[in-house]
Design a protein around this motif. Sequence first.
Motif, PDB file in Angstrom:
ATOM      1  N   PHE A  15      62.108 -18.106  62.246  1.00  0.00           N
ATOM      2  CA  PHE A  15      62.699 -19.355  62.754  1.00  0.00           C
ATOM      3  C   PHE A  15      63.527 -19.036  63.988  1.00  0.00           C
ATOM      4  N   PRO A  16      63.417 -19.815  65.064  1.00  0.00           N
ATOM      5  CA  PRO A  16      62.531 -20.963  65.272  1.00  0.00           C
ATOM      6  C   PRO A  16      61.124 -20.557  65.685  1.00  0.00           C
ATOM      7  N   ASN A  17      60.917 -19.236  65.932  1.00  0.00           N
ATOM      8  CA  ASN A  17      59.597 -18.745  66.333  1.00  0.00           C
ATOM      9  C   ASN A  17      59.213 -17.573  65.455  1.00  0.00           C
ATOM     10  N   GLU A  18      57.882 -17.288  65.403  1.00  0.00           N
ATOM     11  CA  GLU A  18      57.354 -16.117  64.717  1.00  0.00           C
ATOM     12  C   GLU A  18      58.077 -14.853  65.208  1.00  0.00           C
ATOM     13  N   GLY A  19      58.504 -14.019  64.268  1.00  0.00           N
ATOM     14  CA  GLY A  19      59.095 -12.731  64.649  1.00  0.00           C
ATOM     15  C   GLY A  19      60.606 -12.760  64.793  1.00  0.00           C
ATOM     16  N   ILE A  20      61.213 -13.938  64.820  1.00  0.00           N
ATOM     17  CA  ILE A  20      62.673 -14.037  64.929  1.00  0.00           C
ATOM     18  C   ILE A  20      63.265 -14.147  63.522  1.00  0.00           C
ATOM     19  N   VAL A  21      64.335 -13.396  63.285  1.00  0.00           N
ATOM     20  CA  VAL A  21      65.099 -13.587  62.045  1.00  0.00           C
ATOM     21  C   VAL A  21      66.351 -14.370  62.430  1.00  0.00           C
ATOM     22  N   VAL A 170      80.785  -9.250  62.430  1.00  0.00           N
ATOM     23  CA  VAL A 170      79.765  -8.429  61.764  1.00  0.00           C
ATOM     24  C   VAL A 170      78.664  -8.063  62.751  1.00  0.00           C
ATOM     25  N   GLN A 171      78.074  -6.903  62.492  1.00  0.00           N
ATOM     26  CA  GLN A 171      76.884  -6.490  63.244  1.00  0.00           C
ATOM     27  C   GLN A 171      75.720  -6.500  62.266  1.00  0.00           C
ATOM     28  N   MET A 172      74.575  -7.001  62.718  1.00  0.00           N
ATOM     29  CA  MET A 172      73.406  -7.064  61.820  1.00  0.00           C
ATOM     30  C   MET A 172      72.220  -6.414  62.494  1.00  0.00           C
ATOM     31  N   GLU A 173      71.528  -5.579  61.731  1.00  0.00           N
ATOM     32  CA  GLU A 173      70.370  -4.853  62.258  1.00  0.00           C
ATOM     33  C   GLU A 173      69.206  -5.798  62.489  1.00  0.00           C
ATOM     34  N   GLY A 174      68.342  -5.429  63.440  1.00  0.00           N
ATOM     35  CA  GLY A 174      67.125  -6.199  63.697  1.00  0.00           C
ATOM     36  C   GLY A 174      67.364  -7.260  64.748  1.00  0.00           C
ATOM     37  N   ALA A 175      66.247  -7.863  65.217  1.00  0.00           N
ATOM     38  CA  ALA A 175      66.349  -8.857  66.275  1.00  0.00           C
ATOM     39  C   ALA A 175      66.581 -10.224  65.670  1.00  0.00           C
TER      40      ALA A 175
END
Length: 175
Positions: A15-21, A170-175
């Motif tokens: 969300f809102p696009n494929e590949g986005i967390v 906070v820091q969060m891993e990943g895109a």
Amino acid sequence: MSVDFKKYIASVQNFPNEGIVFRDITPILQDGKLYRAATHELAEYAKSRGAEVIVGPEARGFIVGCPVATELGLGFVPARKPGKLPRETEKASYDLEYGSNSLEMHKDAIKPGQKVVICDDLMATAGTLHATKELVERMGGEVVGAAFYIELPDLKGREKFPDTDIFSLVQMEGA
Ligand SMILES: O=P(O)(O)OC[C@H]1O[C@H](OP(=O)(O)OP(=O)(O)O)[C@H](O)[C@@H]1O
Ligand SMILES: Nc1ncnc2[nH]cnc12
């Protein structure tokens, strides 16, 4: 109160696009104690940086920045999406993780020399921070800090601003 804010951020795949967390802060907002605690941490940071005004980009930057401004008794300046502000504006364009856009601020919104802390929910590529900072600086303001609930370090936004002080809950891993 020391809070593990990460527990209250919802991660939504594609969300809102494929590949986005998508990192959703609404669970924090809907709990009064958590929203107040997050606001307080950003306000303490802004105070420590000597902020004289808070700037927030539309729309989540309003939700995050306005209560910080009122807690500190400071003014709030919105950076809005195009065509929303009624008087003469400055405009800057930017790219973000899932698209591109522009932001505008009223030309007289920041006084020369004024110390600004920019508040927003999340820093990803930092395109939004870049545009907001550019607008503040064009008006002669000084960005003394930027504060976020969430930072996505894998997108290396912080590295684009070696001279800007950046705070995140906070820091969060990943895109
Ligand atoms: O660091 P970046 O790559 O620029 O991405 C972060 C920005 O993206 C989101 O806003 P969005 O433009 O989606 O607008 P919204 O607040 O209206 O949802 C978020 O609230 C930040 O402002
Ligand atoms: N991954 C993400 N989650 C929520 N808001 C964002 N803005 C840019 N990237 C985002």
